[in-house]
Motif scaffolding. Structure first.
Motif, PDB file in Angstrom:
ATOM      1  N   ASP A 511       0.832  -1.203   0.000  1.00 55.75           N
ATOM      2  CA  ASP A 511       0.000   0.000   0.000  1.00 55.75           C
ATOM      3  C   ASP A 511       0.868   1.256   0.000  1.00 55.75           C
ATOM      4  OD1 ASP A 511      -2.326   1.576   0.164  1.00 55.75           O
ATOM      5  OD2 ASP A 511      -2.239   1.588   2.351  1.00 55.75           O
ATOM      6  N   HIS A 512       1.895   1.263   0.829  1.00 58.17           N
ATOM      7  CA  HIS A 512       2.797   2.419   0.895  1.00 58.17           C
ATOM      8  C   HIS A 512       3.473   2.660  -0.451  1.00 58.17           C
ATOM      9  CE1 HIS A 512       3.399   2.345   5.571  1.00 58.17           C
ATOM     10  NE2 HIS A 512       2.219   2.787   5.208  1.00 58.17           N
ATOM     11  N   LEU A 513       3.953   1.593  -1.082  1.00 54.51           N
ATOM     12  CA  LEU A 513       4.633   1.756  -2.365  1.00 54.51           C
ATOM     13  C   LEU A 513       3.657   2.260  -3.429  1.00 54.51           C
ATOM     14  CD1 LEU A 513       7.162   1.545  -4.078  1.00 54.51           C
ATOM     15  CD2 LEU A 513       6.658  -0.893  -4.440  1.00 54.51           C
ATOM     16  N   GLY A 514       2.408   1.802  -3.380  1.00 48.88           N
ATOM     17  CA  GLY A 514       1.395   2.310  -4.302  1.00 48.88           C
ATOM     18  C   GLY A 514       1.209   3.808  -4.148  1.00 48.88           C
ATOM     19  N   ASP A 515       1.135   4.272  -2.905  1.00 50.18           N
ATOM     20  CA  ASP A 515       0.993   5.713  -2.660  1.00 50.18           C
ATOM     21  C   ASP A 515       2.184   6.485  -3.227  1.00 50.18           C
ATOM     22  OD1 ASP A 515      -1.257   4.913  -1.328  1.00 50.18           O
ATOM     23  OD2 ASP A 515      -0.654   5.672   0.635  1.00 50.18           O
ATOM     24  N   ALA A 516       3.379   5.966  -2.990  1.00 46.93           N
ATOM     25  CA  ALA A 516       4.589   6.656  -3.465  1.00 46.93           C
ATOM     26  C   ALA A 516       4.634   6.695  -4.993  1.00 46.93           C
ATOM     27  CB  ALA A 516       5.833   5.973  -2.897  1.00 46.93           C
ATOM     28  N   TYR A 517       4.274   5.574  -5.623  1.00 47.44           N
ATOM     29  CA  TYR A 517       4.229   5.558  -7.087  1.00 47.44           C
ATOM     30  C   TYR A 517       3.235   6.608  -7.614  1.00 47.44           C
ATOM     31  CZ  TYR A 517       6.939   1.216  -7.786  1.00 47.44           C
ATOM     32  OH  TYR A 517       7.927   0.271  -7.849  1.00 47.44           O
ATOM     33  N   TRP A 518       2.098   6.712  -6.982  1.00 48.86           N
ATOM     34  CA  TRP A 518       1.104   7.693  -7.433  1.00 48.86           C
ATOM     35  C   TRP A 518       1.682   9.106  -7.392  1.00 48.86           C
ATOM     36  CZ3 TRP A 518      -3.839   7.211  -9.386  1.00 48.86           C
ATOM     37  CH2 TRP A 518      -4.583   8.399  -9.465  1.00 48.86           C
ATOM     38  N   ARG A 519       2.385   9.413  -6.315  1.00 45.92           N
ATOM     39  CA  ARG A 519       2.907  10.774  -6.154  1.00 45.92           C
ATOM     40  C   ARG A 519       3.999  11.107  -7.171  1.00 45.92           C
ATOM     41  NH1 ARG A 519      -1.211  13.098  -3.809  1.00 45.92           N
ATOM     42  NH2 ARG A 519      -1.648  12.335  -1.701  1.00 45.92           N
ATOM     43  N   VAL A 520       4.702  10.099  -7.696  1.00 40.80           N
ATOM     44  CA  VAL A 520       5.733  10.394  -8.693  1.00 40.80           C
ATOM     45  C   VAL A 520       5.209  10.181 -10.115  1.00 40.80           C
ATOM     46  CG1 VAL A 520       7.642   9.884  -7.127  1.00 40.80           C
ATOM     47  CG2 VAL A 520       6.710   8.043  -8.584  1.00 40.80           C
TER      48      VAL A 520
END
Length: 570
Positions: A511-520
């Motif tokens: 979930d955390h990595l998904g959020d980070a991918y979205w932001r970049v």
């Protein structure tokens, strides 16, 4: 676990006959063909099910009694499962085609010691030949065979052939036991002192030396030995029992009173070493032979249970823990471990009832209380867990380094029940007691970042935790999420990708990595990670948030660095 540190260590009453096979048989069907039973035995061996392997090899051998390979396998399987009469009966078949089979001669030699046929025992032990470990085992057991024949001089001279520095402590420990048994108190003290000077953190040696001193009337010196060990490994039940006996003026008799028990102690020590080195089959065999000679050796029983537990044979481990003698200092701790294994097996009601009964009967037993707190915490009964951990801490008169774990556990319970001031105080206390503990650094640092407080110190903690636990996906995730919370999304992606490589099946990290991918701007990959997180059974309160992101993406909410409320701890 309960077995002590060092090379020779950390409800039902059983007769000696009943203990020949401590693992309680459970019904299962054997095959009707040689090939079926053989294949079933191979599968059971691969699954480390010693009872099934022994049974199926025995059945296969009945169909093909002249097969030497089957005889070898059936012998080893019977020995590993503790079927001593069956294993001993198979030694003739094994030796018939392999005259120097060290294991078969070892089993025979051990049985001859048990039957007090000491010369015959030495003859068997001498036939094994082979590798260095067999030579060491043969030498130590031969020395005890001389001790059984009341020939202390030959026993000690046999031990002294072990001149390698690696065996000095083991040699002098057994020399002390043999000299004490033979009445040579001066030699016994010299040997015990030599072994203790070389290795002061071995429970079995400390206990033996303290008991020797106590029987000589030097109870204050015995107490100091126990207290010194308690500084290294606090609250071990054997040390607690020894100190209590000294305080109450009760006798502390030697735990080795016969050659059988002494030879069993040799095999227990070798089995304990094998278990820690990952040689589980050798460990099983040595421990089974130890219990053949000394069925009441509680440390050997507990160590054998620990081996089964590590082999994921929980039911066999429970049977062993429940066979620890009721009068042993290890019995309560063994019962606790059995209750925890019931939880592992999904028998949650039985586990709770057993553990609650143990605590009710032993309200000051710190091991039992800690286990209950851990069980409550695992079931998310965080308020109850905090109360239970407090009960344990109230029993401790001083805040020694070893208490960091209890403060850490209580800190987690308090944080999860949303009492952050109490949680923060506990985590700080844990860190005071153990300043470089990566678990505490990670938890406190992550919590501070998540709350937007003490950010500089939090990042230092998280970076230090990663330095100490570079292969721990949860710790790496904490650092990555801290970068995310500060809006440093490229840094977050870098660390979270490392974390996902280490823990690919964790829903939080996905979930955390998904959020980070979205932001970049990597939105397709973000959806992939969120979908993966959804499928990995996330916490119930997190699932709706993940589903919302899958359906609607993420808004451009301000980062923590610009979120005034968050910076104020909101």
């Amino acid at each position: 676990m309960l077995a002590g540190s060092g090379a020779f260590g950390l409800s039902c009453d059983s007769s000696l006959a009943a203990r020949e096979n401590i693992v309680v048989a459970r019904p299962f069907e054997v095959g009707s063909s040689l090939s079926g039973n053989y294949l079933a035995a191979i599968v059971a061996g691969a699954q480390r099910d010693t009872l099934a392997a022994s049974t199926f090899f025995r059945e296969a051998l009945r169909d093909d009694p002249k097969n030497s390979d089957l005889a070898d396998r059936a012998f080893v399987a019977a020995l590993a499962n503790g079927n001593m009469s069956e294993a001993l009966s198979l030694t003739s078949r094994v030796i018939a085609h392999d005259r120097t089979n060290g294991l078969a001669h070892l089993a025979r030699g051990v049985d001859q010691i048990k039957n007090r046929k000491y010369a015959a025992a030495r003859a068997e032990l001498a036939k094994g030949g082979g590798d260095r470990r067999r030579d060491i085992t043969s030498t130590l057991l031969s020395a005890w065979s001389y001790a059984g024949a009341k020939d202390t001089r030959h026993a000690l001279s046999t031990l002294d052939t072990l001149s390698d520095d690696a065996f000095v402590v083991f040699r002098d420990y057994h020399a002390g036991l043999i000299a004490d048994l033979g009445g040579d108190k001066a030699e016994a003290e010299k040997r015990f002192k030599s072994a203790y000077t070389a290795e002061k953190n071995t429970l079995r040696l400390v206990d033996a030396y303290a008991r020797f001193l106590a029987t000589r009337g030097r109870r204050d010196e015995a107490k100091q030995l126990y207290l010194a060990f308690d500084e290294v490994a606090p609250n071990h039940p054997i040390v607690v029992a020894g100190l209590a006996a000294l305080e109450e003026g009760k006798p502390l008799p030697p735990f080795v009173r016969t050659a059988d028990e002494g030879a069993g102690e040799v095999l227990y020590g070798l089995g304990a070493v094998g278990g820690r080195q990952g040689d589980e089959l050798a460990s099983l065999i040595y421990l089974r032979l130890a219990l053949h000679l000394a069925p009441e050796n509680a440390l050997a029983i507990v160590t054998l249970g620990d081996v089964y537990e590590r082999m994921k044979q929980e039911e066999a481990a429970i049977d062993l823990y429940q066979s620890v003698p009721k009068d042993s200092p290890l019995r309560v701790n063994a019962d606790v471990q059995a209750a925890l294994l019931l939880e592992t097996l999904g028998k949650t009601k039985e586990a709770s009832e057993n553990l609650s009964a143990i605590v009710a009967a032993n309200p000051k037993n710190q091991e039992a209380l800690t286990a209950l707190g851990n069980l409550q915490r695992s079931r998310k009964a965080f308020a109850d867990a905090a109360v239970t951990y407090t009960r344990v801490l109230d029993l401790r008169s001083k805040a020694d380094k070893g208490l960091w774990l209890l403060y850490y556990y209580r800190g987690i319970a308090n944080e999860r029940r949303k009492d952050w001031p109490a949680a923060e105080a506990d985590l700080k206390k844990a860190l005071d007691l153990n300043p470089d503990q990566p678990l505490v650094l990670n938890y406190l640092g992550y919590s501070w970042v998540d709350k937007g407080s003490n950010l500089d110190e939090a990042f230092k903690m998280l970076r230090r935790a990663v330095d100490l636990r570079q292969r721990d996906g949860y710790v790496v995730d904490s650092l990555g999420w801290a970068y995310y919370r500060l809006g440093r999304y490229d840094d977050a992606v870098r660390e979270l990708e490392k974390a996902i490589d280490l823990k690919p099946s964790d829903p939080v990290i996905n979930d955390h990595l998904g959020d980070a991918y979205w932001r970049v701007g990597r939105k397709l990959e973000a959806h992939f990670q969120w979908n993966h997180a959804r499928d990995l059974n996330p916490e119930p309160d997190e699932l709706p948030k993940i589903l919302d992101k899958i359906n609607h993406g993420m808004s451009d909410a301000p980062t923590l660095a610009h979120d005034k409320a968050a910076q104020n701890g909101g």
